[in-house]
Design a protein around this motif. Structure first.
Motif, PDB file in Angstrom:
ATOM      1  N   LYS A  38     -30.130 -28.701  25.842  1.00 18.20           N
ATOM      2  CA  LYS A  38     -29.851 -29.773  26.784  1.00 18.20           C
ATOM      3  C   LYS A  38     -28.935 -30.763  26.088  1.00 18.20           C
ATOM      4  O   LYS A  38     -29.285 -31.296  25.028  1.00 18.20           O
ATOM      5  N   TYR A  39     -27.761 -30.951  26.665  1.00 16.70           N
ATOM      6  CA  TYR A  39     -26.812 -31.925  26.148  1.00 16.70           C
ATOM      7  C   TYR A  39     -26.936 -33.196  26.988  1.00 16.70           C
ATOM      8  O   TYR A  39     -26.950 -33.132  28.212  1.00 16.70           O
ATOM      9  N   THR A  40     -27.008 -34.336  26.330  1.00 18.24           N
ATOM     10  CA  THR A  40     -26.927 -35.620  27.011  1.00 18.24           C
ATOM     11  C   THR A  40     -25.573 -36.196  26.645  1.00 18.24           C
ATOM     12  O   THR A  40     -25.245 -36.317  25.448  1.00 18.24           O
ATOM     13  N   GLU A  70     -23.069 -34.599  17.596  1.00 18.03           N
ATOM     14  CA  GLU A  70     -23.386 -35.836  18.295  1.00 18.03           C
ATOM     15  C   GLU A  70     -22.448 -36.955  17.835  1.00 18.03           C
ATOM     16  O   GLU A  70     -22.094 -37.037  16.662  1.00 18.03           O
ATOM     17  N   GLY A  71     -22.016 -37.781  18.799  1.00 11.52           N
ATOM     18  CA  GLY A  71     -21.128 -38.892  18.511  1.00 11.52           C
ATOM     19  C   GLY A  71     -19.662 -38.560  18.676  1.00 11.52           C
ATOM     20  O   GLY A  71     -18.826 -39.465  18.720  1.00 11.52           O
ATOM     21  N   SER A  88     -25.388 -36.829  33.512  1.00 11.45           N
ATOM     22  CA  SER A  88     -25.268 -36.996  32.058  1.00 11.45           C
ATOM     23  C   SER A  88     -26.024 -35.894  31.311  1.00 11.45           C
ATOM     24  O   SER A  88     -25.944 -35.815  30.091  1.00 11.45           O
ATOM     25  N   GLU A  89     -26.717 -35.034  32.039  1.00 10.60           N
ATOM     26  CA  GLU A  89     -27.421 -33.917  31.416  1.00 10.60           C
ATOM     27  C   GLU A  89     -26.737 -32.597  31.772  1.00 10.60           C
ATOM     28  O   GLU A  89     -26.452 -32.337  32.935  1.00 10.60           O
ATOM     29  N   LEU A 134     -20.639 -36.651  23.227  1.00  6.75           N
ATOM     30  CA  LEU A 134     -21.960 -36.047  23.065  1.00  6.75           C
ATOM     31  C   LEU A 134     -22.905 -37.072  22.454  1.00  6.75           C
ATOM     32  O   LEU A 134     -22.715 -37.517  21.323  1.00  6.75           O
ATOM     33  N   LEU A 135     -23.894 -37.468  23.221  1.00  5.56           N
ATOM     34  CA  LEU A 135     -24.872 -38.446  22.757  1.00  5.56           C
ATOM     35  C   LEU A 135     -26.041 -37.784  22.051  1.00  5.56           C
ATOM     36  O   LEU A 135     -26.537 -38.285  21.044  1.00  5.56           O
ATOM     37  N   ARG A 136     -26.490 -36.635  22.601  1.00  3.11           N
ATOM     38  CA  ARG A 136     -27.653 -35.956  22.033  1.00  3.11           C
ATOM     39  C   ARG A 136     -27.659 -34.505  22.485  1.00  3.11           C
ATOM     40  O   ARG A 136     -27.233 -34.186  23.580  1.00  3.11           O
ATOM     41  N   GLN A 137     -28.165 -33.641  21.615  1.00  3.96           N
ATOM     42  CA  GLN A 137     -28.418 -32.255  22.017  1.00  3.96           C
ATOM     43  C   GLN A 137     -29.798 -31.875  21.536  1.00  3.96           C
ATOM     44  O   GLN A 137     -30.191 -32.193  20.422  1.00  3.96           O
ATOM     45  N   GLU A 138     -30.533 -31.240  22.432  1.00  2.00           N
ATOM     46  CA  GLU A 138     -31.900 -30.827  22.138  1.00  2.00           C
ATOM     47  C   GLU A 138     -32.008 -29.325  22.344  1.00  2.00           C
ATOM     48  O   GLU A 138     -31.680 -28.828  23.423  1.00  2.00           O
TER      49      GLU A 138
END
Length: 129
Positions: A43-45, A77-78, A63-64, A23-27
């Motif tokens: 939205k998960y990246t 994240e991470g 990736s999304e 998981l790189l990012r979640q918005e």
């Protein structure tokens, strides 16, 4: 909300895609009125580290991934997770708390990759769609 948990094999077979992700990012955004339940607002990246299952029509997974604050997966994240979900008609990926492949002994909604026994990973590779 009651989460329905199916056996791992059944969940795997029902999923359109299954992947070890980082998981790189979640918005978290606003509620989306035209989503099926009006709640697909995360939205998960991700980075797909190892793909176990994907639609044959796709060369690679996006990736999304969209998700929902209803039944939040509580991912950080991470970290790496085993994640699965559906492919929408528009080709986008989605995931939900009530449909994750994981060993029976993992009680949280989504399995952290490092918590999954190697024997389960090998067994999962034998699941047939």
């Amino acid at each position: 909300m009651k989460i329905i948990v199916k056996p791992a094999k059944e969940t795997y077979v029902d999923a359109d895609w299954v992947s070890r992700i980082k998981l790189l990012r979640q918005e978290i955004g606003q509620l989306i009125p035209d989503s099926p339940q009006g709640i697909e607002n995360i939205k998960y990246t991700v980075e797909h580290i190892e793909v176990f299952k994907k639609p044959s029509s796709l060369r690679e997974l996006s990736s999304e991934i969209s998700g929902s604050t209803l039944g939040n997966l509580l991912m950080l994240e991470g970290n790496e997770y085993l994640l699965c979900g559906r492919m929408k008609e528009n080709g986008k990926l989605s995931c939900a708390a009530c449909g994750q492949v994981k060993p029976d002994e993992i009680y949280y909604l989504v399995a952290k990759w490092n918590d999954i026994p190697a024997a389960f990973i090998e067994e999962m590779k034998t699941f047939q769609s």
